[in-house]
Motif scaffolding. Structure first.
Motif, PDB file in Angstrom:
ATOM      1  N   GLN A  60      12.401 -44.989 -54.679  1.00  0.00           N
ATOM      2  CA  GLN A  60      11.106 -45.963 -54.541  1.00  0.00           C
ATOM      3  C   GLN A  60      10.892 -46.603 -53.254  1.00  0.00           C
ATOM      4  O   GLN A  60      11.951 -47.117 -52.614  1.00  0.00           O
ATOM      5  N   SER A  61       9.956 -46.651 -52.750  1.00  0.00           N
ATOM      6  CA  SER A  61       9.501 -47.030 -51.236  1.00  0.00           C
ATOM      7  C   SER A  61      10.352 -46.828 -50.427  1.00  0.00           C
ATOM      8  O   SER A  61      10.522 -47.368 -49.191  1.00  0.00           O
ATOM      9  N   ASP A  62      10.819 -45.393 -50.580  1.00  0.00           N
ATOM     10  CA  ASP A  62      11.724 -44.829 -49.570  1.00  0.00           C
ATOM     11  C   ASP A  62      13.041 -45.606 -49.130  1.00  0.00           C
ATOM     12  O   ASP A  62      13.502 -45.590 -48.078  1.00  0.00           O
ATOM     13  N   ILE A  63      13.329 -46.549 -50.069  1.00  0.00           N
ATOM     14  CA  ILE A  63      14.659 -47.398 -49.957  1.00  0.00           C
ATOM     15  C   ILE A  63      15.674 -46.937 -50.609  1.00  0.00           C
ATOM     16  O   ILE A  63      15.708 -47.324 -51.931  1.00  0.00           O
ATOM     17  N   PRO A  64      16.844 -46.376 -50.091  1.00  0.00           N
ATOM     18  CA  PRO A  64      17.816 -45.891 -50.775  1.00  0.00           C
ATOM     19  C   PRO A  64      18.694 -47.131 -51.226  1.00  0.00           C
ATOM     20  O   PRO A  64      18.981 -48.056 -50.284  1.00  0.00           O
ATOM     21  N   LEU A  65      19.534 -47.075 -52.399  1.00  0.00           N
ATOM     22  CA  LEU A  65      20.561 -48.173 -52.672  1.00  0.00           C
ATOM     23  C   LEU A  65      21.809 -47.532 -52.941  1.00  0.00           C
ATOM     24  O   LEU A  65      21.891 -46.197 -52.925  1.00  0.00           O
ATOM     25  N   ASP A  66      22.916 -48.059 -52.729  1.00  0.00           N
ATOM     26  CA  ASP A  66      24.423 -47.599 -53.051  1.00  0.00           C
ATOM     27  C   ASP A  66      24.014 -47.190 -54.605  1.00  0.00           C
ATOM     28  O   ASP A  66      23.874 -47.766 -55.350  1.00  0.00           O
ATOM     29  N   THR A  67      24.750 -46.106 -54.599  1.00  0.00           N
ATOM     30  CA  THR A  67      24.874 -45.361 -55.931  1.00  0.00           C
ATOM     31  C   THR A  67      26.370 -45.210 -56.320  1.00  0.00           C
ATOM     32  O   THR A  67      27.280 -44.669 -55.672  1.00  0.00           O
ATOM     33  N   LEU A  68      26.976 -45.871 -57.551  1.00  0.00           N
ATOM     34  CA  LEU A  68      28.019 -46.043 -57.862  1.00  0.00           C
ATOM     35  C   LEU A  68      28.140 -44.680 -59.127  1.00  0.00           C
ATOM     36  O   LEU A  68      27.459 -45.344 -60.023  1.00  0.00           O
ATOM     37  N   VAL A  69      29.067 -44.059 -59.056  1.00  0.00           N
ATOM     38  CA  VAL A  69      29.124 -42.888 -59.857  1.00  0.00           C
ATOM     39  C   VAL A  69      30.338 -42.946 -60.750  1.00  0.00           C
ATOM     40  O   VAL A  69      31.554 -43.038 -60.264  1.00  0.00           O
ATOM     41  N   TYR A  70      30.322 -42.849 -62.144  1.00  0.00           N
ATOM     42  CA  TYR A  70      31.501 -42.838 -62.877  1.00  0.00           C
ATOM     43  C   TYR A  70      31.477 -41.518 -63.673  1.00  0.00           C
ATOM     44  O   TYR A  70      30.377 -41.178 -64.287  1.00  0.00           O
ATOM     45  N   ASN A  71      32.569 -40.579 -63.329  1.00  0.00           N
ATOM     46  CA  ASN A  71      32.871 -39.546 -63.880  1.00  0.00           C
ATOM     47  C   ASN A  71      34.305 -39.035 -63.817  1.00  0.00           C
ATOM     48  O   ASN A  71      35.266 -39.968 -63.476  1.00  0.00           O
ATOM     49  N   LYS A  72      34.548 -37.648 -63.936  1.00  0.00           N
ATOM     50  CA  LYS A  72      35.976 -37.447 -64.208  1.00  0.00           C
ATOM     51  C   LYS A  72      36.636 -37.705 -62.637  1.00  0.00           C
ATOM     52  O   LYS A  72      37.521 -37.962 -62.330  1.00  0.00           O
ATOM     53  N   GLU A  73      35.730 -37.211 -61.764  1.00  0.00           N
ATOM     54  CA  GLU A  73      36.181 -37.287 -60.453  1.00  0.00           C
ATOM     55  C   GLU A  73      36.021 -38.760 -59.753  1.00  0.00           C
ATOM     56  O   GLU A  73      37.214 -38.819 -59.175  1.00  0.00           O
ATOM     57  N   PHE A  74      35.637 -39.740 -60.374  1.00  0.00           N
ATOM     58  CA  PHE A  74      35.651 -41.150 -60.326  1.00  0.00           C
ATOM     59  C   PHE A  74      37.419 -41.567 -60.577  1.00  0.00           C
ATOM     60  O   PHE A  74      37.895 -42.272 -59.750  1.00  0.00           O
ATOM     61  N   ARG A  75      37.680 -40.988 -61.667  1.00  0.00           N
ATOM     62  CA  ARG A  75      38.868 -41.472 -62.226  1.00  0.00           C
ATOM     63  C   ARG A  75      39.833 -40.866 -61.218  1.00  0.00           C
ATOM     64  O   ARG A  75      41.085 -41.709 -60.880  1.00  0.00           O
ATOM     65  N   GLU A  76      39.877 -39.653 -61.002  1.00  0.00           N
ATOM     66  CA  GLU A  76      40.904 -38.731 -60.054  1.00  0.00           C
ATOM     67  C   GLU A  76      40.823 -39.648 -58.500  1.00  0.00           C
ATOM     68  O   GLU A  76      42.059 -39.883 -58.143  1.00  0.00           O
ATOM     69  N   ARG A  77      39.712 -39.959 -58.092  1.00  0.00           N
ATOM     70  CA  ARG A  77      39.662 -40.571 -56.793  1.00  0.00           C
ATOM     71  C   ARG A  77      40.233 -41.956 -56.752  1.00  0.00           C
ATOM     72  O   ARG A  77      41.020 -42.455 -55.821  1.00  0.00           O
ATOM     73  N   ASN A  78      40.003 -42.722 -57.992  1.00  0.00           N
ATOM     74  CA  ASN A  78      40.608 -44.175 -57.975  1.00  0.00           C
ATOM     75  C   ASN A  78      42.025 -44.249 -58.703  1.00  0.00           C
ATOM     76  O   ASN A  78      42.499 -45.507 -58.634  1.00  0.00           O
ATOM     77  N   PHE A  79      42.277 -43.469 -59.388  1.00  0.00           N
ATOM     78  CA  PHE A  79      43.728 -43.582 -60.186  1.00  0.00           C
ATOM     79  C   PHE A  79      44.646 -42.469 -60.222  1.00  0.00           C
ATOM     80  O   PHE A  79      45.438 -42.197 -61.000  1.00  0.00           O
ATOM     81  N   GLY A  80      44.364 -41.744 -59.107  1.00  0.00           N
ATOM     82  CA  GLY A  80      45.062 -40.386 -58.606  1.00  0.00           C
ATOM     83  C   GLY A  80      46.485 -40.695 -58.575  1.00  0.00           C
ATOM     84  O   GLY A  80      47.644 -39.938 -58.891  1.00  0.00           O
ATOM     85  N   LYS A  81      46.919 -41.961 -57.852  1.00  0.00           N
ATOM     86  CA  LYS A  81      48.267 -42.140 -57.612  1.00  0.00           C
ATOM     87  C   LYS A  81      48.760 -43.482 -58.473  1.00  0.00           C
ATOM     88  O   LYS A  81      49.697 -44.174 -57.928  1.00  0.00           O
ATOM     89  N   GLY A  82      48.009 -43.646 -59.614  1.00  0.00           N
ATOM     90  CA  GLY A  82      48.569 -44.731 -60.493  1.00  0.00           C
ATOM     91  C   GLY A  82      48.084 -46.233 -59.898  1.00  0.00           C
ATOM     92  O   GLY A  82      48.626 -47.255 -60.506  1.00  0.00           O
TER      93      GLY A  82
END
Length: 737
Positions: A60-82
């Motif tokens: 919208q209006s060519d203004i990108p916003l930060d996009t926060l995605v929750y999926n399996k990859e999110f869990r692996e990225r953020n909890f992979g090492k406990g």
């Protein structure tokens, strides 16, 4: 916000792919496992990956916003090492400090809104300019190019497309200084220059007929040529007017005295002398002159006829002839007939020198023919001049053609330029204003970030996650800071780290709670207040039915804030394969079926390719009344939270539809205070319009309490004389006893 998403040429998406158009603030995408939901969430997480080369986003209006995605990859990225990276939120800040940040944040929102409004106005002006140019392009193509292309196609070389023709047309309007010529003149020139490459034409030899005219004007033709008058025989010859006859008879005189006519001895020496004296030198000189002049005249005219006939033949065969051949042939025909007449007159003069003749003047006819030749040579010269300087002449012609075109369309061009220039000025002005707003926005944003740095901490996130865990019955572990600053870890009640002993559902739930905190804060202390978009992909895939309702409740709280426009979360895209979760999280209330801030889609996989169906605001997976009863009949253990929500939904759907039973009426049907309180808890959410969970209802109740809820639920139908409906929905056979 994201307005449109295009996914193609990757995973289950073929070269046609899908387009998710007109995304709203809240977007629900339902699809079975394997139909491509995670591909969408992965693309939204990192659309710069080259594997998504053919995919695209429209903001919208060519203004990108930060996009926060929750999926399996999110869990692996953020909890992979406990352990989890710390999430900063506003912590040790006074009410005044928080208010100061909030006020400046609101000011920042106002700046952004004003900037977006100006950008939208600028976009509208740009679109108007594009529409104006497209309309002008079509008009010039239709009215000018199509009209003149058959005649002046070569002048349009390099502008055979609509856009290039329009640009050339406008360029010529501003720079063309050629002299305006008539269309007829330009067409005539175009025949020479735009046809085959012209060749030099030989000029026609000018006519030389002065000697012929000079002979015609000789006085001798009118002179009566006769013998000498003072000779004795002269009187008789002149009286009888037989000068020419006698002169011709002289050729027949013999050496002796015999007359060539009577054959008598009558031709005396004296007679011969008299004849010789009569036809003296003057007479003989005149006779000689007319004979010589006649011969010369005939020779000159015959040569001229031959020359003119040859010219006529050559010019008729020459396709690029400049001679007016029709008029030339007519003049030549007349000229030949005149010569024939003059030849006869000259012959008569030679035979009868005593006659006076008047020759027909050939000058007028020769002047006419000569004029045609002169005109032809003038055109030939002009043609040869063009050939000698072909490129220059061609360029001059092209310039003259464009001059004619812009002159014809001058009013339209002037009007177009006026409107276009006005739009350009507006666009430039808006850009200046937008740039100024952007500078102001960045300065204020930096000020907010600096203020937030002083009051942000990861401890509030720890406290909130632990509170939620306890509220939902997870009592045997909690989130604690690690020895490494800025990270969390999960610790059991006995102090041991629970990294390897957590169930899949527990890890999923913890990471989802972490995701929600991350949505409200940031892993960077200077971006806590940044606006963002949430993309949630199957958050309950590994959770039991007790947690399903909890997760849906948490998401619905976020949805409520998004719709109200509060907070920093501006858009939600939720993807799920779970029908019940979809129904629960998209449920609004028993009365509202549609919301203009929400859209729905279904993903399907057919013939190994993913397709998309849009339902706009119409929820394709409606809240099913039968599904609620089915869950109620389920014999497997069920939490009080879930069963209370199911019962509440059934009561709301059924009794509100009847329209005559108020809440107090239902509550007063129960005799005991305890039963009245349980009934009140079932319908209390209806009264205040909230579907959130009260703090005192978070703790799992004993089976006895659940059974009490079920009894009160059944009694509501019994006491209101709707037992038959209850039995029907619960599949109870009234005659079974």
């Amino acid at each position: 916000m994201i307005e449109n998403i295009t996914i193609k040429d990757f995973a289950t998406y073929d070269n046609i792919g899908i387009q998710i158009l007109d995304l709203k603030k809240v977007n629900f995408i339902y699809g079975a496992n394997g139909c491509g939901k995670t591909t969408i969430s992965n693309y939204l997480y990192d659309n710069s990956d080259e594997k998504f080369f053919n995919c695209s986003l429209a903001w919208q209006s060519d203004i990108p916003l930060d996009t926060l995605v929750y999926n399996k990859e999110f869990r692996e990225r953020n909890f992979g090492k406990g352990k989890l990276i710390g999430v900063f939120t506003l912590g040790e800040a006074t009410a005044e400090q928080v208010k100061a940040i909030a006020d400046k944040t609101e000011e920042l929102k106002a700046l952004k809104a004003d900037g977006i409004k100006k950008r939208e106005t600028q976009t509208s002006q740009i679109q108007k300019k594009e529409t104006l140019e497209n309309d002008f392009k079509e008009k010039t193509w239709t009215k000018i190019y199509k009209k003149y292309e058959p005649t002046f196609k070569e002048a349009f070389t390099g502008t055979l497309q609509k856009e290039s023709f329009k640009n050339k047309f406008l360029q010529e309007f501003g720079t063309n200084t050629a002299t305006l010529e008539t269309l007829a003149n330009l067409k005539q020139k175009a025949k020479t220059i735009f046809g085959e490459v012209p060749e030099t034409i030989t000029t026609i030899n000018p006519l030389d007929f002065e000697r012929i005219i000079e002979i015609e004007n000789k006085k001798i033709w009118k002179k009566i040529i006769v013998g000498k008058a003072d000779v004795d025989i002269a009187k008789l010859i002149q009286k009888l007017n037989i000068n020419d006859w006698v002169n011709q008879g002289r050729d027949y005189l013999q050496e002796d005295e015999t007359c060539p006519f009577c054959q008598e001895k009558t031709i005396t020496l004296n007679f011969k002398n008299q004849l010789e004296s009569f036809f003296d030198e003057t007479y003989l000189s005149d006779i000689k002159s007319i004979k010589e002049l006649k011969q010369e005249y005939n020779s000159l005219t015959q040569n001229l006829i031959n020359e003119l006939n040859s010219l006529e033949t050559n010019q008729k065969d020459f396709k690029n002839s400049k001679l007016n051949i029709d008029r030339y042939s007519a003049f030549l025909k007349t000229f030949i007939s005149q010569i024939t007449a003059n030849s006869e007159l000259l012959s008569n003069k030679v035979k009868e020198p005593s006659r006076s003749i008047k020759l027909i003047s050939l000058k007028e006819q020769l002047d006419l023919i000569s004029e045609l030749v002169v005109n032809a040579n003038a055109e030939i010269k002009a043609h040869n001049d063009i050939v000698a300087n072909f490129n220059t002449e061609k360029n001059s012609l092209i310039k003259a053609i464009w001059k004619l075109l812009i002159e014809e369309y001058k009013t339209e061009i002037t009007q177009f330029n006026t409107v276009k220039n006005g739009l350009i000025v507006g666009i430039i002005t808006l850009k200046t204003q937008i740039d100024a707003k952007l500078i102001e926005f960045n300065l204020l944003d930096l000020e907010i970030k600096n203020l937030s740095k002083n009051f942000t901490s990861i401890q509030p996130t720890i406290n909130e996650i632990n509170r939620l865990l306890k509220s939902y019955g997870f009592l045997n572990f909690e989130i604690v800071p690690t020895s490494e600053e800025g990270f969390y870890q999960i610790q059991r009640e006995d102090g041991t780290i629970a990294e390897t002993t957590l169930s899949e559902g527990e890890i999923t739930f913890i990471t989802f709670l972490y995701y929600l905190q991350l949505a409200k804060g940031s892993i960077s202390e200077d971006s806590v207040n940044d606006e963002r978009i949430l993309v949630v992909d199957d958050p309950i895939s590994s959770l039991d039915s007790n947690i399903l309702f909890v997760v849906s409740t948490l998401i619905k709280e976020i949805i409520k804030e998004i719709k109200l426009g509060t907070g920093n979360i501006k858009q939600l895209i939720l993807l799920t394969h779970n029908v019940y979760f979809h129904k629960e999280v998209s449920f609004i209330d028993g009365r509202t079926k549609k919301c203009n801030k929400t859209n729905f889609w279904i993903l399907r996989k057919k013939d190994k390719a993913t397709t998309l169906q849009s339902f706009l605001m119409e929820n394709p997976i409606q809240s099913s009344y039968e599904l609620l009863w089915q869950e109620l009949k389920n014999e497997s253990p069920i939490s009080s939270l879930t069963i209370q929500n199911i019962m509440r939904r059934i009561i709301e759907n059924y009794f509100r539809l009847l329209g005559k039973y108020g809440d107090d009426y239902l509550i007063q049907k129960f005799a005991t205070k305890e039963e009245q309180e349980i009934c009140r808890s079932l319908i209390s959410w209806i009264n205040d319009g909230s579907h959130s969970i009260n703090d005192d209802l978070y703790i799992e109740l004993q089976d006895r309490t659940i059974e009490t809820y079920k009894k009160v639920f059944k009694d509501i139908f019994l006491l209101t004389n709707h037992e038959g409906h209850y039995n029907m929905m619960m599949n109870i056979n009234e005659n079974a006893e």
